[in-house]
Every structure is written in structure tokens, then in C-alpha cells.
Motif scaffolding. Structure first.
Motif, PDB file in Angstrom:
ATOM      1  N   TYR A 210     -40.187 -51.491 -60.995  1.00  0.00           N
ATOM      2  CA  TYR A 210     -39.823 -50.136 -60.947  1.00  0.00           C
ATOM      3  C   TYR A 210     -39.049 -48.674 -60.236  1.00  0.00           C
ATOM      4  N   VAL A 211     -39.804 -48.491 -59.456  1.00  0.00           N
ATOM      5  CA  VAL A 211     -39.485 -47.368 -58.386  1.00  0.00           C
ATOM      6  C   VAL A 211     -37.569 -47.865 -58.227  1.00  0.00           C
ATOM      7  N   VAL A 212     -37.905 -49.698 -57.239  1.00  0.00           N
ATOM      8  CA  VAL A 212     -36.269 -49.470 -56.830  1.00  0.00           C
ATOM      9  C   VAL A 212     -35.823 -49.771 -57.620  1.00  0.00           C
ATOM     10  N   ARG A 213     -35.964 -50.185 -58.538  1.00  0.00           N
ATOM     11  CA  ARG A 213     -34.892 -50.766 -59.206  1.00  0.00           C
ATOM     12  C   ARG A 213     -34.088 -49.674 -59.628  1.00  0.00           C
ATOM     13  N   PRO A 214     -32.050 -49.477 -59.762  1.00  0.00           N
ATOM     14  CA  PRO A 214     -31.512 -48.727 -59.625  1.00  0.00           C
ATOM     15  C   PRO A 214     -31.276 -48.272 -61.487  1.00  0.00           C
ATOM     16  N   VAL A 215     -31.911 -48.115 -62.078  1.00  0.00           N
ATOM     17  CA  VAL A 215     -31.881 -47.303 -63.290  1.00  0.00           C
ATOM     18  C   VAL A 215     -31.990 -45.493 -63.588  1.00  0.00           C
ATOM     19  N   LYS A 216     -30.864 -45.358 -64.302  1.00  0.00           N
ATOM     20  CA  LYS A 216     -31.143 -43.617 -64.766  1.00  0.00           C
ATOM     21  C   LYS A 216     -32.365 -43.730 -65.427  1.00  0.00           C
ATOM     22  N   GLY A 217     -32.574 -42.188 -65.530  1.00  0.00           N
ATOM     23  CA  GLY A 217     -33.366 -41.607 -66.394  1.00  0.00           C
ATOM     24  C   GLY A 217     -34.773 -42.311 -65.741  1.00  0.00           C
ATOM     25  N   LYS A 218     -35.236 -42.687 -65.443  1.00  0.00           N
ATOM     26  CA  LYS A 218     -36.775 -43.276 -65.262  1.00  0.00           C
ATOM     27  C   LYS A 218     -37.700 -42.671 -63.916  1.00  0.00           C
ATOM     28  N   MET A 219     -37.008 -40.678 -63.159  1.00  0.00           N
ATOM     29  CA  MET A 219     -37.676 -39.990 -62.784  1.00  0.00           C
ATOM     30  C   MET A 219     -38.161 -39.497 -63.172  1.00  0.00           C
ATOM     31  N   SER A 220     -38.807 -39.323 -64.477  1.00  0.00           N
ATOM     32  CA  SER A 220     -40.258 -38.478 -65.298  1.00  0.00           C
ATOM     33  C   SER A 220     -41.271 -40.042 -65.029  1.00  0.00           C
ATOM     34  N   SER A 221     -41.037 -41.087 -65.555  1.00  0.00           N
ATOM     35  CA  SER A 221     -41.744 -42.153 -65.026  1.00  0.00           C
ATOM     36  C   SER A 221     -42.383 -42.173 -64.164  1.00  0.00           C
ATOM     37  N   VAL A 222     -41.293 -42.349 -63.276  1.00  0.00           N
ATOM     38  CA  VAL A 222     -41.742 -42.043 -61.168  1.00  0.00           C
ATOM     39  C   VAL A 222     -43.055 -40.989 -61.369  1.00  0.00           C
ATOM     40  N   ILE A 223     -42.473 -39.650 -62.021  1.00  0.00           N
ATOM     41  CA  ILE A 223     -43.208 -38.844 -61.498  1.00  0.00           C
ATOM     42  C   ILE A 223     -44.917 -38.915 -62.199  1.00  0.00           C
ATOM     43  N   PHE A 224     -44.947 -39.732 -63.283  1.00  0.00           N
ATOM     44  CA  PHE A 224     -46.049 -39.798 -64.055  1.00  0.00           C
ATOM     45  C   PHE A 224     -46.723 -40.881 -63.470  1.00  0.00           C
ATOM     46  N   LEU A 225     -45.711 -41.758 -63.023  1.00  0.00           N
ATOM     47  CA  LEU A 225     -46.604 -42.547 -62.093  1.00  0.00           C
ATOM     48  C   LEU A 225     -47.490 -42.554 -60.672  1.00  0.00           C
ATOM     49  N   ALA A 226     -46.533 -41.787 -59.890  1.00  0.00           N
ATOM     50  CA  ALA A 226     -47.528 -41.512 -58.515  1.00  0.00           C
ATOM     51  C   ALA A 226     -48.549 -40.018 -58.724  1.00  0.00           C
ATOM     52  N   GLY A 227     -48.133 -39.294 -60.331  1.00  0.00           N
ATOM     53  CA  GLY A 227     -49.938 -38.762 -60.434  1.00  0.00           C
ATOM     54  C   GLY A 227     -50.406 -39.290 -61.140  1.00  0.00           C
ATOM     55  N   PHE A 228     -50.137 -40.528 -61.903  1.00  0.00           N
ATOM     56  CA  PHE A 228     -51.441 -41.377 -62.256  1.00  0.00           C
ATOM     57  C   PHE A 228     -52.082 -41.464 -61.075  1.00  0.00           C
ATOM     58  N   SER A 229     -51.891 -42.089 -59.806  1.00  0.00           N
ATOM     59  CA  SER A 229     -52.103 -43.408 -58.651  1.00  0.00           C
ATOM     60  C   SER A 229     -52.862 -42.023 -58.078  1.00  0.00           C
TER      61      SER A 229
END
Length: 424
Positions: free
Chosen positions: A240-259
Motif C-alpha cells: 500500500y505504501v509503495v503504490r503511487p496513489v494520490k490521497g493515501k497520506m492519511s492512511s499511511v500516517i494512521f498505519l504508522a501510528g497503529f504499528s
């Protein structure tokens, strides 16, 4: 009312750009309600025979919806293939040893036919994007039902720091490995919703549900379950992180915080017994050695009935002979070997056909995040003998449905599916 209008009314199929119809078919409710039936299961592996409400809903859909009776080629091959194999294998078993045809055998054979019919109906439905969204959300939400059973027993045992087997509301203890497989599916759905939803509150809720599911798996002491959910999070998150998709930053931040939150919680609250169970003790223990022995004995027996197997439920007689017992209810403790001895190489081939079709659908539709989750679920479902469980067939249905929906609707992404207000 003409046939097209009738189909739109029953199934919710109405495609005008991406203006979703919010009708939900009984087929969707039948699938989504299945994991909640764990609350009332009377079977320690939570097989489909205890998911009566879901089966009843699917039967109603089949009776009242023309669409539910229009099977796809994939569904037709699976249904006819398994029903044919079951019939032939049972006839051959009776011809060899007539005493094998018992009420128990017939009931198990009938139940597997019901499972195959349920699967065929589920994957043939013409899903709308709204139905995909509701299906994934409800299955993710069902982790609350599983966690309730696990935490209930954990508290009842005085917060016991050992392996906790959940107990249903009917008083049935559920095997930890089968239970963990169900939770793995639920966590996978939570993870998908959390990643692709555009609503912050929903992200918070479904990441929290993922955490609750992981805690439930840890409490069961299922090493395969924890390994699989870790693979889902790590592989799915990396893709999910490496795929070039717009608008995913919030999910990446949540994923990092969750981890980070998971790691901190684990370091502070995991008991010595749990830590040793997952990270110190050797996996080469008596339990796994026994499992491997069961697999070897099954493969050694398989050449006696190579094409169609021994028939549903009949392998127990041969297993008892191998162990020098009068009777045993022990299966091969492995999904692949269970299919092999019950349905032969043809039945195992049908099962692999389902898995391969799921993978091809995800590849063609470029759903690489979901594809990255499959190894985690596959490992857990292969290790336990999940042939008739709600967990295994729920996994097959959900990932087939989502993959082929995206394959047939190439202009719709999972971001579109899970966004709260679809474009008109």
C-alpha cells in the motif's frame, strides 16, 4: 416489470457512472452474517452447519431472486465438480465397505453440498460497489463478536496468562486454531476498510478493530494466527505504501501510528508466557510434529483412492487403523490433505482452481494490496483442517468477490468503493 428492472430491484444493480444504488441483496446479508454466528456455534471448529441463519438467508435469496439462480461459469464448475465427486466417492466407499454409509457420513456429505451451493450462489451475485463496501465493513465489524467470546473467557479465568480457548454462548469451547483463522479474515477486512476509507472516524474505528482482533489472536496462543495476521499487516502495508496513489497520506500516517501503538502495547503488556509462546519456544514441538505425522499418514493413504478420495467423513476409519484405535474423529489437521483424502486429486484440484481464480482476479484488477494479504490467510487456512469451516469459505468468497468486482469494473478503485459520498 421487465427482467432488467426486476434484477435491479432485487440485487441493487444499477450502473449510471458511479451513482450507487443502496439496495442490499439477501446474498450480501447471508455472507456478512456468517461470522456473527460464532456467538452461537455448537461445534468446536465453527463449521457451516452451525451458521443456520446465514444458510436460511441464502436460501431465501435463491428462492425469491432470479439473479441468485444465475450461476457463473466458475460457480457451475465448482458446484457440479464437487457434487459429482461426492456422489462417486460415496458410491465407491459403499461398494468397498458398506458399513461406512452411516447417518453421520450422509449428514457431512449433505453439509458440504450446502457449503458448495452457498459458495456458488455467493460468487455468482452481481455486486454493486455499495454492496462490496457493506460486505467488507460488516465482516470487519464481526471481529467484535469473536473478541467478545475471547475476552469473556479471559476474564472468567481471572485474566489467565496462558492459552485461552473461547466459549460460545451455547457453552461450546472453540478450537483456538480454527478461531484464530476466523479472526484473521476479520482483521484482513478491517485493515482494508481502514486503508481505503476517506472518513477519519472510520479509519480510527477499523484500525482499533484490527487491534482488538490481534489481541484476540494473541490470547488464543495461536502461533499460526499471529504469524498470518503479521504477514497481512506487513506485506499489505508495504504494498500500500509503495503504490503511487494520490490521497493515501492519511492512511499511511494512521498505519504508522497503529504499528507504533501495537509495538508499545506489546512491549508493556504481553505476559512472559505469551512472549515465550510466540518468540522463544521452538516451533518444532509435539503439536507440530503430530500435525506433520497426520499429513504424512494421509498422503500415504491417498493412493488407495487417488481420484475421488475416501468420501466425506470416511477417512476417520482408516485413520483409526493407522493409530491402532477402534474409532477416531481426528482429521488430517490440514486443509490440503483433508481435501485430498475426502475428494481425491479431483477435489483438491477444484479447491486449487478456486484459489488460482482468486489470485488471477486480483492480479488482473491490480489489487496488489489484497494480493499481498493472501499468503497470511493461506498459511493459516492450510495448517488447520478448515475444509468445512465458515472461516475458510468466508475467505474464499470475500477475496473472490472483491477481486472479480474490480476486474469487471476497471474504472472503479477501492478508494471509490469505500468513499462515503460517491460521485454522481
Amino acid at each position: 416489470m421487465n427482467r432488467v428492472a426486476e434484477r435491479q430491484q432485487i440485487t441493487g444493480v444499477k450502473r449510471v457512472g458511479f451513482n450507487r444504488n443502496t439496495n442490499i441483496s439477501l446474498v450480501v446479508w447471508a455472507i456478512a452474517s456468517a461470522p456473527f454466528c460464532v456467538l452461537f456455534t455448537g461445534e468446536n471448529s465453527f463449521t457451516f452447519q452451525t451458521a443456520i441463519p446465514s444458510i436460511a438467508l441464502m436460501a431465501l435469496a435463491f428462492i425469491f431472486s432470479n439473479g441468485a439462480r444465475q450461476y457463473s461459469r466458475h460457480a457451475f464448475v465448482i458446484a457440479i465438480g464437487f457434487i459429482g465427486v461426492i456422489g462417486i466417492s460415496e458410491i465407491l466407499a459403499v461398494c468397498t465397505n458398506s458399513y461406512m454409509l452411516t447417518n453421520k457420513t450422509l449428514i457431512r456429505a449433505l453439509m458440504f453440498i450446502v457449503i458448495v451451493w452457498f459458495y456458488a450462489t455467493a460468487v455468482s451475485h452481481n455486486y454493486t460497489s455499495y454492496e462490496i463496501k457493506i460486505l467488507m465493513q460488516l465482516i470487519g465489524l464481526s471481529v467484535c463478536a469473536s473478541a467478545f467470546l475471547e475476552f469473556k473467557e479471559y476474564l472468567a479465568q481471572g485474566m489467565y496468562f496462558g492459552r485461552v480457548y473461547p466459549v460460545s454462548l451455547r457453552g461450546q469451547m472453540i478450537d483456538a486454531n480454527f478461531f484464530a483463522l476466523l479472526v484473521v479474515i476479520q482483521v484482513a477486512c478491517c485493515f482494508v476498510v481502514a486503508l481505503y476509507s476517506n472518513v477519519i472516524l472510520k479509519k480510527v474505528i477499523y484500525f482499533a478493530l484490527s487491534g482488538i482482533g490481534i489481541i484476540s489472536i494473541i490470547l488464543t496462543g495461536s502461533r499460526s494466527g499471529l504469524l498470518c495476521v503479521a504477514l497481512i499487516m506487513v506485506l499489505g502495508g508495504m504494498v500500500y505504501v509503495v503504490r503511487p496513489v494520490k490521497g493515501k497520506m492519511s492512511s499511511v500516517i494512521f498505519l504508522a501510528g497503529f504499528s507504533v501503538a501495537l509495538l508499545i502495547a506489546a512491549s508493556k503488556y504481553i505476559s512472559d508466557w505469551m512472549f515465550n509462546r510466540f518468540f522463544v519456544n521452538s516451533y518444532n514441538d509435539g503439536s507440530n510434529e503430530f500435525r506433520v505425522t497426520l499429513w504424512i499418514k494421509a498422503v500415504e493413504r491417498w493412493p488407495q483412492h487417488p481420484l475421488f478420495g475416501f468420501g466425506v467423513g470416511n477417512y476417520n476409519y482408516y485413520s483409526a487403523q493407522d493409530w491402532g484405535l477402534a474409532e477416531t474423529s481426528t482429521t488430517t489437521h490440514g486443509t490440503v490433505t483433508d481435501f485430498l483424502v475426502d475428494f481425491g486429486i479431483i477435489g483438491l484440484g477444484l479447491f486449487l482452481y478456486i484459489v488460482i481464480d482468486i489470485i488471477s482476479g486480483l492480479i488482473v484488477s491490480k489489487q496488489y494490496v489484497l494480493l499481498a494479504m493472501l499468503p497470511g490467510i493461506m498459511i493459516c487456512s492450510v495448517i488447520v483442517g478448515a475444509e468445512r469451516t465458515v472461516a475458510l469459505w468466508l475467505y474464499l468468497i470475500v477475496f473472490y468477490v472483491v477481486g472479480h468486482f474490480c476486474k469487471n469494473n476497471s474504472g472503479i478503485s477501492l478508494y471509490d468503493v469505500f468513499r462515503e459520498k460517491p460521485a454522481t
